[in-house]
Design an enzyme around this catalytic site. Sequence first.
Site, mmCIF file in Angstrom:
data_model
loop_
_atom_site.group_PDB
_atom_site.id
_atom_site.type_symbol
_atom_site.label_atom_id
_atom_site.label_comp_id
_atom_site.label_asym_id
_atom_site.label_seq_id
_atom_site.Cartn_x
_atom_site.Cartn_y
_atom_site.Cartn_z
ATOM 1 N N ARG A 86 0.833 -1.194 0.000
ATOM 2 C CA ARG A 86 0.000 0.000 0.000
ATOM 3 C C ARG A 86 0.873 1.250 0.000
ATOM 4 N NH1 ARG A 86 -2.531 0.449 6.193
ATOM 5 N NH2 ARG A 86 -0.528 0.308 7.267
ATOM 6 N N ASN A 136 -5.085 7.635 3.990
ATOM 7 C CA ASN A 136 -4.869 6.872 5.217
ATOM 8 C C ASN A 136 -3.412 6.974 5.640
ATOM 9 O OD1 ASN A 136 -6.044 4.610 7.064
ATOM 10 N ND2 ASN A 136 -4.072 3.796 6.383
ATOM 11 N N GLU A 137 -3.158 7.501 6.817
ATOM 12 C CA GLU A 137 -1.815 7.497 7.414
ATOM 13 C C GLU A 137 -0.737 8.009 6.472
ATOM 14 O OE1 GLU A 137 -1.319 3.490 8.795
ATOM 15 O OE2 GLU A 137 -2.647 3.747 10.492
ATOM 16 N N GLU A 173 -8.055 4.780 14.980
ATOM 17 C CA GLU A 173 -7.735 3.356 15.107
ATOM 18 C C GLU A 173 -7.143 3.130 16.491
ATOM 19 O OE1 GLU A 173 -5.296 1.934 11.877
ATOM 20 O OE2 GLU A 173 -6.467 2.992 10.353
ATOM 21 N N TRP A 233 2.720 -5.857 13.342
ATOM 22 C CA TRP A 233 3.797 -5.165 12.637
ATOM 23 C C TRP A 233 4.985 -4.769 13.497
ATOM 24 C CZ3 TRP A 233 4.071 -0.576 15.128
ATOM 25 C CH2 TRP A 233 2.880 -0.050 15.653
ATOM 26 N N GLU A 251 -2.164 -8.327 7.324
ATOM 27 C CA GLU A 251 -2.501 -8.043 8.719
ATOM 28 C C GLU A 251 -3.312 -9.151 9.381
ATOM 29 O OE1 GLU A 251 -4.208 -4.111 8.851
ATOM 30 O OE2 GLU A 251 -2.279 -3.146 8.415
ATOM 31 N N HIS A 297 -3.233 -9.379 13.098
ATOM 32 C CA HIS A 297 -3.652 -8.187 13.840
ATOM 33 C C HIS A 297 -4.995 -8.485 14.509
ATOM 34 C CE1 HIS A 297 -4.709 -4.127 14.858
ATOM 35 N NE2 HIS A 297 -3.659 -3.624 14.254
#
Lengths: 633, 633, 633
Positions: free
Chosen positions: A105, A143-144, A315, A323, A363, A366
């Site tokens: 990503r 995003n981020e 989040e 991670w 993920e 996660h």
Amino acid sequence: MNRTLGVCYYPEHWPEDRWETDAAQMVANGLTWVRIGEFAWSLMEPTPDAFDWGWLDRAIDVLGKAGLKIVLGTPTATPPRWMIDKHPDMLAVDANNQTRKFGSRRHYDFSHLGYREEAKRIARLMAERYGKNPYIAAWQIDNEYDCHDTTLSYSDAARTGFQDWLAQRYQSTDALNRAWGNVFWSMQYDTFDQIALPNLTVTEPNHPHVLAFRRYSSDQVVAFNKAQVDVIRPHTDAPLIHNYMGRITTFDHWKVGADLDIASWDSYPIGFLSDRIEGTAKEKQTYLRQGHPDNQAFHHDLYRAIGRGRMWVMEQQPGPVNWAPYNPAPLPGMARLWAWEAFAHGAETVCYFRWRQAPFAQEQMHAALLRPDAEPAPALAEAAKVAHELAQMPEVGTAQSPVALVFDYESAWAWDVQPQGADFDMFRLAFAAYRGLRRAGLNVDIIHPETADLSAYKLVLAPGLMTISDPFRAALAAFDGIALIGPRTDTKTTELAIPTSLGPDLPNADVSVIMSESLPPSDAIKLQNGGKFRHWFEHLSGTGDVYLSTKSGQPAIMGSGSLRYLAGWPDDDTFDQIIGNLCDTLDIPTFDLPKGLRIRDTETHRFVFNYAAKARKWGDVIIPAAGVHWEEI
Amino acid sequence: MNRTLGVCYYPEHWPEDRWETDAAQMVANGLTWVRIGEFAWSLMEPTPDAFDWGWLDRAIDVLGKAGLKIVLGTPTATPPRWMIDKHPDMLAVDANNQTRKFGSRRHYDFSHLGYREEAKRIARLMAERYGKNPYIAAWQIDNEYDCHDTTLSYSDAARTGFQDWLAQRYQSTDALNRAWGNVFWSMQYDTFDQIALPNLTVTEPNHPHVLAFRRYSSDQVVAFNKAQVDVIRPHTDAPLIHNYMGRITTFDHWKVGADLDIASWDSYPIGFLSDRIEGTAKEKQTYLRQGHPDNQAFHHDLYRAIGRGRMWVMEQQPGPVNWAPYNPAPLPGMARLWAWEAFAHGAETVCYFRWRQAPFAQEQMHAALLRPDAEPAPALAEAAKVAHELAQMPEVGTAQSPVALVFDYESAWAWDVQPQGADFDMFRLAFAAYRGLRRAGLNVDIIHPETADLSAYKLVLAPGLMTISDPFRAALAAFDGIALIGPRTDTKTTELAIPTSLGPDLPNADVSVIMSESLPPSDAIKLQNGGKFRHWFEHLSGTGDVYLSTKSGQPAIMGSGSLRYLAGWPDDDTFDQIIGNLCDTLDIPTFDLPKGLRIRDTETHRFVFNYAAKARKWGDVIIPAAGVHWEEI
Amino acid sequence: MNRTLGVCYYPEHWPEDRWETDAAQMVANGLTWVRIGEFAWSLMEPTPDAFDWGWLDRAIDVLGKAGLKIVLGTPTATPPRWMIDKHPDMLAVDANNQTRKFGSRRHYDFSHLGYREEAKRIARLMAERYGKNPYIAAWQIDNEYDCHDTTLSYSDAARTGFQDWLAQRYQSTDALNRAWGNVFWSMQYDTFDQIALPNLTVTEPNHPHVLAFRRYSSDQVVAFNKAQVDVIRPHTDAPLIHNYMGRITTFDHWKVGADLDIASWDSYPIGFLSDRIEGTAKEKQTYLRQGHPDNQAFHHDLYRAIGRGRMWVMEQQPGPVNWAPYNPAPLPGMARLWAWEAFAHGAETVCYFRWRQAPFAQEQMHAALLRPDAEPAPALAEAAKVAHELAQMPEVGTAQSPVALVFDYESAWAWDVQPQGADFDMFRLAFAAYRGLRRAGLNVDIIHPETADLSAYKLVLAPGLMTISDPFRAALAAFDGIALIGPRTDTKTTELAIPTSLGPDLPNADVSVIMSESLPPSDAIKLQNGGKFRHWFEHLSGTGDVYLSTKSGQPAIMGSGSLRYLAGWPDDDTFDQIIGNLCDTLDIPTFDLPKGLRIRDTETHRFVFNYAAKARKWGDVIIPAAGVHWEEI
């Protein structure tokens, strides 16, 4: 209490017939918000200009009808694979000149104007379609930013963009050569297109050259974000949000935040402790399953400022992540504590990431509120408990902080470029000061480096600012509390040179930094009060009063009236002592907090958080490990 | 005493109306020399073939008329930006095949013949213009060869140059294949143009292949330097100098030095301690603000030899530098001590770097004699004190050293290529031996590996020589002192193979190395005298006498008559013991020096230097921290 | 005893008139086998299609007539320089996209079909010429697959090969997208040729993408090996062998081994200890000159399985090597101990590497049985002693092991791709379990992950298997001993996703892994029995019996009947305790072995090996350091 919980959800990951069940269960557990959409471009536009909005229409409908408010994300952090064929040069390039390939990503270059148009296009289409949808109550853009070190790129797009940016900033290469001191090693340029990106030089490139590239790169993030803001705003009244990652300093959050309505951030306390936050080995062991007790607070206070008062956690870590180098489970209770701590620091909403653990892809390890098999994971009950407690809690308001801490992104770039000591880092310094304030039990506001009015505060800390801005200098001149400036503050010009008459330039205080030393971990400067400077020490001259000296008699704190310059980097105990003394002088009450306890006052309540793995006493109250206590004040 | 001080100065960095003030202040503080020009190509030749000599003419005039002698540097370490357009392939390429870009300094490839011509051109033009100028009393060619690892380049220019060099050396690929043992892994070449540079091979390339590349690369530095010597010499009688950096072994300084008149070096004791010199954590802490007490002495002795007796310090650290991982300030007094130590070791001149701290560009945090605001920095007074003392000191001459240490650059390459143990390094080994000699209070000469006459010495150490040269072997045969050879000396052929009959080939001593071991830091070979070998141990056989054994009975020192082979790498205490015993045998007086004290004898005086941060006693004399003491002998 | 010794020999490195002397000396010292040829392509085919077999014919003749049996190696690990001109794209490419150049060995890409044909061609020509030669008693194909990390290549050949392989495996990109969960971050592909190799992505690539590439890469090694097998087999009845390196997991040895007759491996105990085997600093110090006491045994047992009962050591360390960070000499006696240990574990033949130390090229510092000057090195006498002992020893047979340990290469790739904790590694986990078994004095069989019949065993360990295969699940269902499964076993699908209903899927035991934690070295999970889990801990749920709990009451071992799931990674003491308890339950005798002693039972004898540097007592017997003892059982 009008604070809410939410969750991140990926309807595209699950069978459509599951959506209603999920939505109902979210509501049943007290969740108000659901964030969707931010990675789903390939499903919205499977092939160029051929759209499939149906699934998203239905997902919004199901969620909305279940009673949830939706945060809709633009999917620009994950352009589909066909986009690379359309814009083969849109991929970023790392500092070793390697193209950063498709396959994960954030595979885009902020400098690439073709991709910026694509991002605008999809954002505009989404805004046109969903801008008036009653269930869409907020928007998340991308995003981020910078996650996976994506602010800086050494691509051709970045190079030509940088050259244009330089031409606009300096107007002539003569001006640039003078500003950068290029005479130093025969580094003068004759034309802007001679100026390369500052990577892979024989030895370190000229510092202002790198600083300019850092400024340029930050500006591209701001412009990329604003391009989407500009096409979404006309279609919606809902607030626009970005979800920042913690401890990222590569772009100017103040500028990105100025174009948005709410600043949210992604809070992974345990992942951060392992990976991104300084701390002694002992602290990392003590807080392994809780996160550093000051890290979340710092970011809450920072992003509350970036959001001009409006802050969310978009989040929230619910269990082990995937991670960090090591990924232990949180202590039972932490998923509740973190949420309450966010609310006490002003968060409007806390969204857990994510609803159900994905069994596939990067993920899959996660954790989430549900396990991969849809059974409840431990955090679900904690979230439900918070929701229940919120419902019973009165409004608590936001108390005025007595203390402000200035935080500046340009300074972070300056010291990245010119650390002078291998362990000098702006975030680290600011966080060291912040930790001292929090150990004293103080509410802290983080403020903009151009803050023009300090009258709300009694104590202001301004460590490590490359320069003091004109508005802030004026504010300091008018300030009647105490401002503790330094170390390393205002010791540079805006072009990262040493001012002709040295620095800092403090109103009404004659202090100059005449020499700077960086210190290896094995060395320290001893102070007369028994304390120590570590990492950094500045030799001061001037006629100011000396409030603290080194053991060998050099000034350690020097100034006049409300201004005091701090000549080094105090270790933790010394910060405690200095802050304690200043608070005593200013009649700011402080606390001698048991290990792991932190407090935060709202208008009506004092919240006490126990980050320790053991029960702690707060007055007569015993707060269990990972416990939260509140009391009226 | 006819020794002088000087300073490095950059008139191009300051307004022209400041030059006279600066010059007068230099003279007033007792400085004799000023070095200028070495980074100013872009001002001399702002565009190709369009020259501006006016500013330099005027600067020379101002400085000369003030009474200063000038060292004029050729600016070939910093070609202007337009040069890259003229010779796009002149940039060096790193071992990962990345071009090393413009934007700092030393951005050229020693193999690029086009750039070599450019360097000759500017050097010739300067020599023509200033060769007879009465103020130009010395020339510096280029600046710090290899600084920033610039000897080795993996460019096309290097590859084709290397292939030609190989063709000349070996004449046929058959000869090369045999010399390198290419039969080993089917590595034979059929033509010279098949031979690539030895980077990025699947596993390590053939050792003689790499050694040849190291020899070739060193030869290019020699040729680059000589190209400038050849065009300057016809125009001047002033001495030609290069300013070497310390601890650089990538090119053969003996060969570069042979074409010059004086060897100068750039002495940054504190930067070196942090960055480039081995030492225990304790030593690094103890000498944090002084530098390692043997490092400067080693380089003085080395460069005195490289300069065939004529040695300068061209750049002397005056305060914190900018380039080491951590940059503390020197202990007060060190700027004086370092100068006196240089003089005691034979330096003719010590120039501080630099006159005034530049407020801009890469080295803005590098201290100077003046601060950026032109006020005196602490080192100015120390320099003035040295100048005052020099004026009152009689000539001291140079005493004959009783001890010689052989130092060879080819051996350094050999062990870089074939360390066999991860921490084996030629400089480290030679410096370990040197430190032992200095702790015993001995004057040391560093000598050339082809030294043909050792009659001036009583004790000769020859550690780590890849081969023993024919002249040195003859000198050893005739030697009537004691030569301590090894470890690892003469255990290879000149092509980095093991000699057919093993090595070493010592005259009149039957010793062979039959097996070699490298040892991890956790291991050591215990000796019968309580000492230890670390890092390296060789199993010896032969009929020589055994002077020292390991605890398990293997020979540790073995030989006959004047030759003794040392079978391992002694730790510090063991070196002390071995050197002490040899000196006793040879009637060389040694000293039991207090910690941090070092002595150096001249013909008439003994100098005592206190590197400790505390006062130390020398007989009845108390020498303060950073103090210098001298007494007649 | 019908076990034999041999040696590796390079006739091409020595004058032809030396061959007879060498051969005679080999025979005189009791050697039976000699391996030749594996690096000599450039001498067999000096220019393309122009062959020189004469020297090899003569070498075979000399060696064979001296009474030696020859292992003839195909030289495909070292293609000559002209091959690169013929196939310029045959070189592998590293993960940073750098071509791995000619100049050492293993310079080829397993994916390059042109080179694969060349390898077949030379192998076929050799087989045609020597297949019926009576002296050629075995063949070695290539040399040490993957040595120097050569399994993975990021070349164009690899990319197109991978795309074809994906197309065959998944048939459609839809199927691939579903299998990989590419919906996760909009990572779907539309065509197979869009799928790049999984290097240099912005953040980590999708795990099943990488796992597929690992499977593809392993398949190329299998195919490359089989290509040679297919052309050699028709011409010879001699066994075909590959010499594996230890601790390599990048290709599936089971699959390569299935095409061969004997599995041999290259045993460098001291090099491995330094470089490739985990161990505490204390262990590395204790066994510096012996190697880890379980490392050789593990590989013997592994390769005995890979070879379906037929195992050799093709290269046995004889003295210091050249390639480890530090290279000390073995303790006297180890060259004998290692050989006997190999025989006790079933080796048919042990060949020392190499006959005479090469004085030239990359491995000139690698010891041999002879020194470079042809004098005996220490290992020669030890080898001769082993030969003498072998001649006097009766046959000892192979005892049935009571214990089996499953080892799976795909799982090693899975955890490389998705470690989840920075120190999680499949080999490390399996080796930790193995070490526990060996400390208890147990004979161990390493078995295939698809083993369908466990009836020979009482105890089976299956740690870290990504999945449980159908045959192995059936075998477990029928097993009447105890199988200790886990940690992390069967917690994934074959596409590296989490199974819908979580894992593991154990026959007749209800256990699920509901959460996984990885632990930093500073943390551990305490167990009720005083033990600890390190690195990894899984939260279990289910209705199985709990055999061991954590101190906080969670299941640590849980299962039913013969199946027990182990929820974490026990430390050494805990493995000892768990294994001890299981053996007690199963009536398997265990031993409390003194430090450094290891035992291995054959049908008729018990062998005891002393890896300690001191003598140890075994009952009444005193075994000296590096000693071997055997007794009838």
